[in-house]
Design a protein around this motif. Structure first.
Motif, PDB file in Angstrom:
ATOM      1  N   SER A  51       0.763  -1.049  -0.134  1.00  0.00           N
ATOM      2  CA  SER A  51      -0.166  -0.133  -0.097  1.00  0.00           C
ATOM      3  C   SER A  51       0.937   1.231   0.113  1.00  0.00           C
ATOM      4  CB  SER A  51      -0.763   0.053   1.324  1.00  0.00           C
ATOM      5  OG  SER A  51      -0.060   0.117   2.352  1.00  0.00           O
ATOM      6  N   VAL A  52       0.372   2.337  -0.189  1.00  0.00           N
ATOM      7  CA  VAL A  52       0.839   3.765  -0.284  1.00  0.00           C
ATOM      8  C   VAL A  52       1.702   3.892   1.172  1.00  0.00           C
ATOM      9  CG1 VAL A  52       0.961   6.180  -0.148  1.00  0.00           C
ATOM     10  CG2 VAL A  52      -0.531   4.629  -1.968  1.00  0.00           C
ATOM     11  N   ARG A  53       1.115   3.467   2.149  1.00  0.00           N
ATOM     12  CA  ARG A  53       1.704   3.859   3.381  1.00  0.00           C
ATOM     13  C   ARG A  53       2.860   2.915   3.657  1.00  0.00           C
ATOM     14  NH1 ARG A  53      -1.323   4.187   9.521  1.00  0.00           N
ATOM     15  NH2 ARG A  53      -1.879   6.068   8.670  1.00  0.00           N
ATOM     16  N   GLN A  54       2.777   1.438   3.366  1.00  0.00           N
ATOM     17  CA  GLN A  54       3.761   0.651   3.494  1.00  0.00           C
ATOM     18  C   GLN A  54       5.013   0.979   2.589  1.00  0.00           C
ATOM     19  OE1 GLN A  54       1.319  -2.734   2.156  1.00  0.00           O
ATOM     20  NE2 GLN A  54       1.444  -3.646   4.218  1.00  0.00           N
ATOM     21  N   ARG A  55       4.616   1.744   1.520  1.00  0.00           N
ATOM     22  CA  ARG A  55       5.495   2.060   0.534  1.00  0.00           C
ATOM     23  C   ARG A  55       6.739   3.289   1.233  1.00  0.00           C
ATOM     24  NH1 ARG A  55       4.453   1.030  -5.759  1.00  0.00           N
ATOM     25  NH2 ARG A  55       2.723  -0.681  -5.124  1.00  0.00           N
ATOM     26  N   THR A  56       5.715   3.992   1.867  1.00  0.00           N
ATOM     27  CA  THR A  56       6.303   5.295   2.561  1.00  0.00           C
ATOM     28  C   THR A  56       7.261   4.814   3.729  1.00  0.00           C
ATOM     29  OG1 THR A  56       4.441   6.556   2.003  1.00  0.00           O
ATOM     30  CG2 THR A  56       5.302   7.578   3.793  1.00  0.00           C
ATOM     31  N   GLU A  57       6.611   4.058   4.510  1.00  0.00           N
ATOM     32  CA  GLU A  57       7.175   3.534   5.704  1.00  0.00           C
ATOM     33  C   GLU A  57       8.545   2.758   5.262  1.00  0.00           C
ATOM     34  OE1 GLU A  57       4.327   1.206   7.931  1.00  0.00           O
ATOM     35  OE2 GLU A  57       3.686   3.131   8.800  1.00  0.00           O
ATOM     36  N   ALA A  58       8.706   2.119   4.040  1.00  0.00           N
ATOM     37  CA  ALA A  58       9.810   1.426   3.492  1.00  0.00           C
ATOM     38  C   ALA A  58      10.862   2.308   3.119  1.00  0.00           C
ATOM     39  CB  ALA A  58       9.371   0.432   2.380  1.00  0.00           C
ATOM     40  N   GLY A  59      10.489   3.643   2.828  1.00  0.00           N
ATOM     41  CA  GLY A  59      11.616   4.537   2.765  1.00  0.00           C
ATOM     42  C   GLY A  59      11.315   5.336   1.373  1.00  0.00           C
ATOM     43  N   ILE A  60      10.031   5.574   0.982  1.00  0.00           N
ATOM     44  CA  ILE A  60      10.102   6.531  -0.229  1.00  0.00           C
ATOM     45  C   ILE A  60       9.314   7.852   0.214  1.00  0.00           C
ATOM     46  CG2 ILE A  60       8.512   6.751  -2.321  1.00  0.00           C
ATOM     47  CD1 ILE A  60       8.550   3.785  -2.766  1.00  0.00           C
ATOM     48  N   GLY A  61      10.230   8.835  -0.411  1.00  0.00           N
ATOM     49  CA  GLY A  61       9.548  10.055  -0.072  1.00  0.00           C
ATOM     50  C   GLY A  61       8.881  10.663  -1.379  1.00  0.00           C
ATOM     51  N   HIS A  62       7.910  11.523  -1.541  1.00  0.00           N
ATOM     52  CA  HIS A  62       7.378  11.829  -2.780  1.00  0.00           C
ATOM     53  C   HIS A  62       7.066  13.249  -2.476  1.00  0.00           C
ATOM     54  CE1 HIS A  62       3.630  11.240  -5.231  1.00  0.00           C
ATOM     55  NE2 HIS A  62       4.653  11.757  -6.245  1.00  0.00           N
ATOM     56  N   ILE A  63       7.727  14.047  -3.613  1.00  0.00           N
ATOM     57  CA  ILE A  63       7.216  15.356  -4.122  1.00  0.00           C
ATOM     58  C   ILE A  63       6.422  15.397  -5.231  1.00  0.00           C
ATOM     59  CG2 ILE A  63       8.277  17.741  -4.522  1.00  0.00           C
ATOM     60  CD1 ILE A  63      10.823  16.889  -3.215  1.00  0.00           C
ATOM     61  N   PRO A  64       4.956  15.489  -4.811  1.00  0.00           N
ATOM     62  CA  PRO A  64       4.111  15.268  -6.030  1.00  0.00           C
ATOM     63  C   PRO A  64       4.015  16.403  -7.045  1.00  0.00           C
ATOM     64  CG  PRO A  64       3.182  15.628  -3.988  1.00  0.00           C
ATOM     65  CD  PRO A  64       4.323  15.819  -3.805  1.00  0.00           C
ATOM     66  N   GLU A  65       3.659  16.058  -8.389  1.00  0.00           N
ATOM     67  CA  GLU A  65       3.828  17.003  -9.601  1.00  0.00           C
ATOM     68  C   GLU A  65       2.543  17.794  -9.247  1.00  0.00           C
ATOM     69  OE1 GLU A  65       3.401  15.342 -13.427  1.00  0.00           O
ATOM     70  OE2 GLU A  65       2.310  13.559 -12.656  1.00  0.00           O
ATOM     71  N   ASP A  66       1.556  17.548  -8.505  1.00  0.00           N
ATOM     72  CA  ASP A  66       0.216  18.111  -8.277  1.00  0.00           C
ATOM     73  C   ASP A  66      -0.139  18.396  -6.644  1.00  0.00           C
ATOM     74  OD1 ASP A  66      -2.023  19.331  -7.886  1.00  0.00           O
ATOM     75  OD2 ASP A  66      -3.067  18.252  -9.449  1.00  0.00           O
ATOM     76  N   ARG A  67       0.792  19.729  -6.452  1.00  0.00           N
ATOM     77  CA  ARG A  67       0.842  19.711  -5.076  1.00  0.00           C
ATOM     78  C   ARG A  67      -0.567  19.819  -4.384  1.00  0.00           C
ATOM     79  NH1 ARG A  67       4.204  24.248  -6.700  1.00  0.00           N
ATOM     80  NH2 ARG A  67       2.982  25.834  -7.379  1.00  0.00           N
ATOM     81  N   HIS A  68      -1.596  20.463  -5.009  1.00  0.00           N
ATOM     82  CA  HIS A  68      -2.749  20.557  -4.408  1.00  0.00           C
ATOM     83  C   HIS A  68      -3.603  19.278  -4.406  1.00  0.00           C
ATOM     84  CE1 HIS A  68      -3.130  25.188  -5.438  1.00  0.00           C
ATOM     85  NE2 HIS A  68      -2.232  25.017  -4.357  1.00  0.00           N
ATOM     86  N   LYS A  69      -3.459  18.613  -5.271  1.00  0.00           N
ATOM     87  CA  LYS A  69      -4.242  17.155  -5.345  1.00  0.00           C
ATOM     88  C   LYS A  69      -3.521  16.059  -4.428  1.00  0.00           C
ATOM     89  CE  LYS A  69      -6.344  14.785  -8.964  1.00  0.00           C
ATOM     90  NZ  LYS A  69      -6.295  14.425 -10.763  1.00  0.00           N
ATOM     91  N   HIS A  70      -2.276  15.979  -4.625  1.00  0.00           N
ATOM     92  CA  HIS A  70      -1.556  15.119  -3.926  1.00  0.00           C
ATOM     93  C   HIS A  70      -0.532  15.324  -2.848  1.00  0.00           C
ATOM     94  CE1 HIS A  70      -2.327  12.316  -7.778  1.00  0.00           C
ATOM     95  NE2 HIS A  70      -3.294  12.020  -6.681  1.00  0.00           N
ATOM     96  N   GLY A  71      -0.399  16.511  -2.673  1.00  0.00           N
ATOM     97  CA  GLY A  71       0.606  17.046  -1.773  1.00  0.00           C
ATOM     98  C   GLY A  71       0.491  17.770  -0.399  1.00  0.00           C
ATOM     99  N   LEU A  72      -0.882  18.491  -0.359  1.00  0.00           N
ATOM    100  CA  LEU A  72      -1.407  18.981   0.766  1.00  0.00           C
ATOM    101  C   LEU A  72      -2.997  18.847   1.187  1.00  0.00           C
ATOM    102  CD1 LEU A  72       0.389  22.443  -0.031  1.00  0.00           C
ATOM    103  CD2 LEU A  72       1.265  20.850   1.873  1.00  0.00           C
ATOM    104  N   VAL A  73      -3.234  19.032   2.304  1.00  0.00           N
ATOM    105  CA  VAL A  73      -4.676  19.340   2.552  1.00  0.00           C
ATOM    106  C   VAL A  73      -4.872  20.556   2.641  1.00  0.00           C
ATOM    107  CG1 VAL A  73      -6.485  18.685   4.167  1.00  0.00           C
ATOM    108  CG2 VAL A  73      -4.637  16.934   3.656  1.00  0.00           C
TER     109      VAL A  73
END
Length: 509
Positions: free
Chosen positions: A326-348
């Protein structure tokens, strides 16, 4: 000299911040006038005042020598002022024509909307200005560059004589930028006046006659573009010497950190977006992915980060298959992501800055215990990141992120991702919409991550950025890697050809 627009001593304040502090802007008829400033300098605010979205707290506006009160965008439209916003204002499931006439629909007898008549006029305007827009296409089916041309048509349809472009090239490919510049020159040749907000010095040099510089809400002055260099403009904007060339050591490359093998992914419409794509990124290197927008970059990022499942193929992180995680498992495995659409995927956007900083870590100590958030630890983390990454906001940690400038939103995301020390940092369009000072800063951060032995995957539409920052460059075309090149041994020409699908046999796989 009678100016077509005069904004005299404009002041505009928001809670905790003076966005415009006594700024004057004077635009000559028939010119392209650039408005230059760092992220959060107050450029968009000033133009929103001119377009009637904000009411100024002081100063006056004159249009063609007459003082006016622009209380809302309808008044601006009546005065012949149009604006293309940085984030387009289009209804996605409407057609081009429906979007263009929204709010000023031509009516048939009996009150029905005369779409045919409107579409005919849209087609005529599109032909006249070489915009190549299909009046009946749906917005959701057309490229970002095409959507922007719809926004331009919207202004022309309403007979705008003064056109404001807010960061118009932030989302365009090099070819589309070239096309937009030609359109702008044609518009001014017909007597229209253009104000362009941009951070891109090359573009200002290419099209603008005058450039007004704003720094931290204050007007620094107006220069004649032909009389100054790009370096002069950069230094005026940032208030210090800016270096364009990156000083970086040679990469000390380690073991493979990301291995993508034979990846196949379909896009939202069920068309194959990635075709057996393979690439390897090693510790301690920056691998740039160059390509024209829409060649599979988005799907590649989604498949690595887990935002979209791959149809076939494998993604490995440090030799371990993460394809089913899952996304969370990948994040915990060591992936950082600066997304191309900061409003859609980067911030609430409705959340505060401090809450956005802990989006991936809120459930871990020290930020929470037993399901209860530790506000003190969250605030401390936030203040550290604001300080370290120079994130400017009206009210510090409690600022709603929606109210921050795009560049400062981006700095916040980069800070959040870097502080987690990911093994793999995916940076997608990390400097989109940023000014030269902030770009210089982001590039230094990416290189610092690389020098700590992490792998950085840089996906960017800016060829200059790819060449400046990457150690190796993978060129993507129609969902395939058509060449992998050592940055030191290639140039813009060779990469440009590969990006266009020529000379695919050149690059070694």
């Amino acid at each position: 000299m009678e100016y077509v627009i005069e904004m005299l001593n404009i002041t505009k304040e928001f809670p905790g911040i003076k966005a415009n502090d006594n700024i004057t802007l004077q635009v000559e008829p028939g010119e392209i006038h650039a408005l230059l400033g760092e992220n959060g300098a107050g450029k968009s605010t000033l133009m929103s005042v001119l377009f009637g979205l904000y009411k100024p707290d002081g100063g006056c506006i004159k249009v063609r020598g007459k003082e006016v009160k622009i209380t809302d965008p309808n008044v601006a439209t009546e005065l012949g002022i149009g604006m293309v916003h940085q984030h387009f204002k289009l209804v996605h499931n409407f057609t081009v024509t429906e979007n263009i006439i929204l709010g000023s629909e031509p009516k048939l007898f009996g009150g029905r909307v005369d779409i045919k008549k409107a579409a005919k006029r849209v087609a005529e305007l599109s032909d006249r200005y070489n915009l190549h827009v299909d009046p009946y296409a749906k917005i959701e089916d057309i490229s970002v560059g095409m959507q922007q041309r719809v926004e331009i048509l919207k202004m022309l349809y309403r007979d705008a004589e003064i056109l404001i472009f807010d960061e118009p090239t932030a989302v365009l490919t090099p070819q589309e930028i070239e096309h937009l510049m030609q359109i702008m020159k044609q518009l001014t040749a017909e007597g229209k006046s253009i104000i362009i907000i941009t951070h891109k010095l090359k573009e200002i040099k290419a099209v603008a006659k005058h450039c007004t510089i704003i720094r931290k809400g204050k007007g620094i002055g107006t220069v004649v573009v032909d009389e100054v260099s790009e370096q002069d403009l950069a230094d005026l904007m940032v208030g210090r010497k800016v270096t364009f060339k990156l000083d970086k050591e040679e990469a000390k490359v380690g073991a493979p950190i990301l291995e993508v093998e034979n990846l196949c992914v379909k896009n939202a419409r069920g068309v194959e977006a990635l075709k057996n794509l393979s690439l390897t990124l090693r510790e301690g290197e920056i691998l740039g992915v160059a390509g024209i927008e829409g060649n599979g970059q988005t799907e590649l990022i989604e498949a690595i980060t887990g935002l979209k499942p791959a149809d076939s193929g494998v993604v490995k992180l440090n030799g371990k298959d993460i394809s089913k995680m899952s996304v969370r498992q990948r994040t915990e495995a060591g992936i950082g992501h600066i997304p191309e659409d900061r409003h859609k995927h980067g911030l609430v956007l409705e959340y505060s800055l401090e809450d956005n900083f802990i989006l991936q870590t809120y459930y871990q100590q020290p930020f929470s215990k037993g399901g209860v958030l530790n506000r003190k630890a969250i605030r401390e983390q936030s203040e550290t990141l604001i300080e370290r990454f120079d994130v400017r906001s009206g009210q510090g940690s409690i600022t709603t992120t929606r109210s921050m400038s795009g560049g400062n939103q981006q700095k916040a995301i980069i800070g959040r991702e870097v502080v987690r020390s990911p093994k793999l940092l995916i940076a997608a369009q990390p400097t989109r919409g940023l000014d030269v000072g902030a770009i210089e800063y982001v590039h230094r951060e990416l290189i610092a991550e690389r020098d700590k032995g992490r792998g950085v995957l840089l996906i960017s539409l800016e060829l200059d950025e790819i060449l400046n920052v990457s150690d190796r460059i993978a060129v993507i075309y129609e969902g395939e890697i058509v060449g992998i090149l050592e940055t030191a041994k290639t140039n813009e020409q060779e990469i440009g050809l590969l990006m266009a699908g020529a000379g695919r046999e050149r690059g070694e796989q």
